[in-house]
Design a protein around this motif. Structure first.
Motif, PDB file in Angstrom:
ATOM      1  N   GLY A  37      16.921 -39.769   1.623  1.00 25.46           N
ATOM      2  CA  GLY A  37      16.742 -38.594   2.469  1.00 25.46           C
ATOM      3  C   GLY A  37      16.045 -37.488   1.700  1.00 25.46           C
ATOM      4  O   GLY A  37      16.316 -37.268   0.518  1.00 25.46           O
ATOM      5  N   LEU A  38      15.144 -36.813   2.364  1.00 24.22           N
ATOM      6  CA  LEU A  38      14.309 -35.804   1.706  1.00 24.22           C
ATOM      7  C   LEU A  38      15.143 -34.683   1.085  1.00 24.22           C
ATOM      8  O   LEU A  38      14.890 -34.272  -0.046  1.00 24.22           O
ATOM      9  CB  LEU A  38      13.295 -35.235   2.697  1.00 24.22           C
ATOM     10  CG  LEU A  38      12.270 -34.275   2.135  1.00 24.22           C
ATOM     11  CD1 LEU A  38      11.474 -34.926   1.022  1.00 24.22           C
ATOM     12  CD2 LEU A  38      11.349 -33.787   3.232  1.00 24.22           C
ATOM     13  N   GLU A  39      16.128 -34.182   1.799  1.00 22.40           N
ATOM     14  CA  GLU A  39      16.938 -33.083   1.268  1.00 22.40           C
ATOM     15  C   GLU A  39      17.697 -33.505   0.022  1.00 22.40           C
ATOM     16  O   GLU A  39      17.768 -32.767  -0.964  1.00 22.40           O
ATOM     17  CB  GLU A  39      17.907 -32.566   2.334  1.00 22.40           C
ATOM     18  CG  GLU A  39      17.221 -31.790   3.433  1.00 22.40           C
ATOM     19  CD  GLU A  39      16.436 -30.594   2.923  1.00 22.40           C
ATOM     20  OE1 GLU A  39      16.977 -29.838   2.082  1.00 22.40           O
ATOM     21  OE2 GLU A  39      15.286 -30.414   3.345  1.00 22.40           O
ATOM     22  N   LYS A  40      18.267 -34.708   0.029  1.00 20.91           N
ATOM     23  CA  LYS A  40      19.020 -35.181  -1.136  1.00 20.91           C
ATOM     24  C   LYS A  40      18.098 -35.447  -2.316  1.00 20.91           C
ATOM     25  O   LYS A  40      18.455 -35.181  -3.460  1.00 20.91           O
ATOM     26  CB  LYS A  40      19.796 -36.446  -0.778  1.00 20.91           C
ATOM     27  CG  LYS A  40      20.926 -36.186   0.199  1.00 20.91           C
ATOM     28  CD  LYS A  40      21.623 -37.486   0.565  1.00 20.91           C
ATOM     29  CE  LYS A  40      22.659 -37.260   1.636  1.00 20.91           C
ATOM     30  NZ  LYS A  40      23.262 -38.528   2.070  1.00 20.91           N
ATOM     31  N   LYS A  42      15.292 -33.855  -2.892  1.00 15.47           N
ATOM     32  CA  LYS A  42      14.924 -32.533  -3.414  1.00 15.47           C
ATOM     33  C   LYS A  42      16.004 -31.999  -4.347  1.00 15.47           C
ATOM     34  O   LYS A  42      15.711 -31.431  -5.400  1.00 15.47           O
ATOM     35  CB  LYS A  42      14.709 -31.544  -2.263  1.00 15.47           C
ATOM     36  CG  LYS A  42      13.421 -31.718  -1.522  1.00 15.47           C
ATOM     37  CD  LYS A  42      13.309 -30.669  -0.430  1.00 15.47           C
ATOM     38  CE  LYS A  42      12.054 -30.818   0.379  1.00 15.47           C
ATOM     39  NZ  LYS A  42      11.971 -29.804   1.459  1.00 15.47           N
ATOM     40  N   ILE A  43      17.262 -32.191  -3.965  1.00 14.53           N
ATOM     41  CA  ILE A  43      18.367 -31.730  -4.808  1.00 14.53           C
ATOM     42  C   ILE A  43      18.396 -32.510  -6.114  1.00 14.53           C
ATOM     43  O   ILE A  43      18.547 -31.927  -7.199  1.00 14.53           O
ATOM     44  CB  ILE A  43      19.702 -31.858  -4.053  1.00 14.53           C
ATOM     45  CG1 ILE A  43      19.743 -30.863  -2.895  1.00 14.53           C
ATOM     46  CG2 ILE A  43      20.885 -31.642  -4.993  1.00 14.53           C
ATOM     47  CD1 ILE A  43      20.887 -31.077  -1.931  1.00 14.53           C
ATOM     48  N   GLU A  44      18.240 -33.830  -6.028  1.00 15.14           N
ATOM     49  CA  GLU A  44      18.263 -34.655  -7.240  1.00 15.14           C
ATOM     50  C   GLU A  44      17.125 -34.276  -8.181  1.00 15.14           C
ATOM     51  O   GLU A  44      17.313 -34.143  -9.390  1.00 15.14           O
ATOM     52  CB  GLU A  44      18.164 -36.135  -6.863  1.00 15.14           C
ATOM     53  CG  GLU A  44      18.325 -37.066  -8.023  1.00 15.14           C
ATOM     54  CD  GLU A  44      18.269 -38.529  -7.618  1.00 15.14           C
ATOM     55  OE1 GLU A  44      18.176 -39.360  -8.542  1.00 15.14           O
ATOM     56  OE2 GLU A  44      18.304 -38.851  -6.431  1.00 15.14           O
TER      57      GLU A  44
END
Length: 62
Positions: A37-40, A42-44
């Motif tokens: 997933g894009l949001e996860k 980005k966080i990683e």
């Protein structure tokens, strides 16, 4: 940007950016993202960047 100093700084930029990706891949062993997933992702990626910057700060501070 078009001055001699600006041209010199721009010519160094690709080398600096590539070294960061190489460092994260080589020293952190990051070959793939662990999350989906894009949001996860980005966080990683942000966490890897924070770790890289903290290690650079530790070297500078002694």
């Amino acid at each position: 940007m078009c001055s001699e100093e600006g041209l010199k700084m721009r010519s160094l930029r690709p080398v600096e950016v590539e070294s960061v990706f190489g460092d994260i891949k080589g020293n952190f062993g990051m070959r793939r993202f662990l999350l989906k997933g894009l949001e996860k992702v980005k966080i990683e990626w942000g966490l890897h960047c924070i770790a890289h910057n903290m290690r650079k700060m530790a070297v500078v501070m002694g």
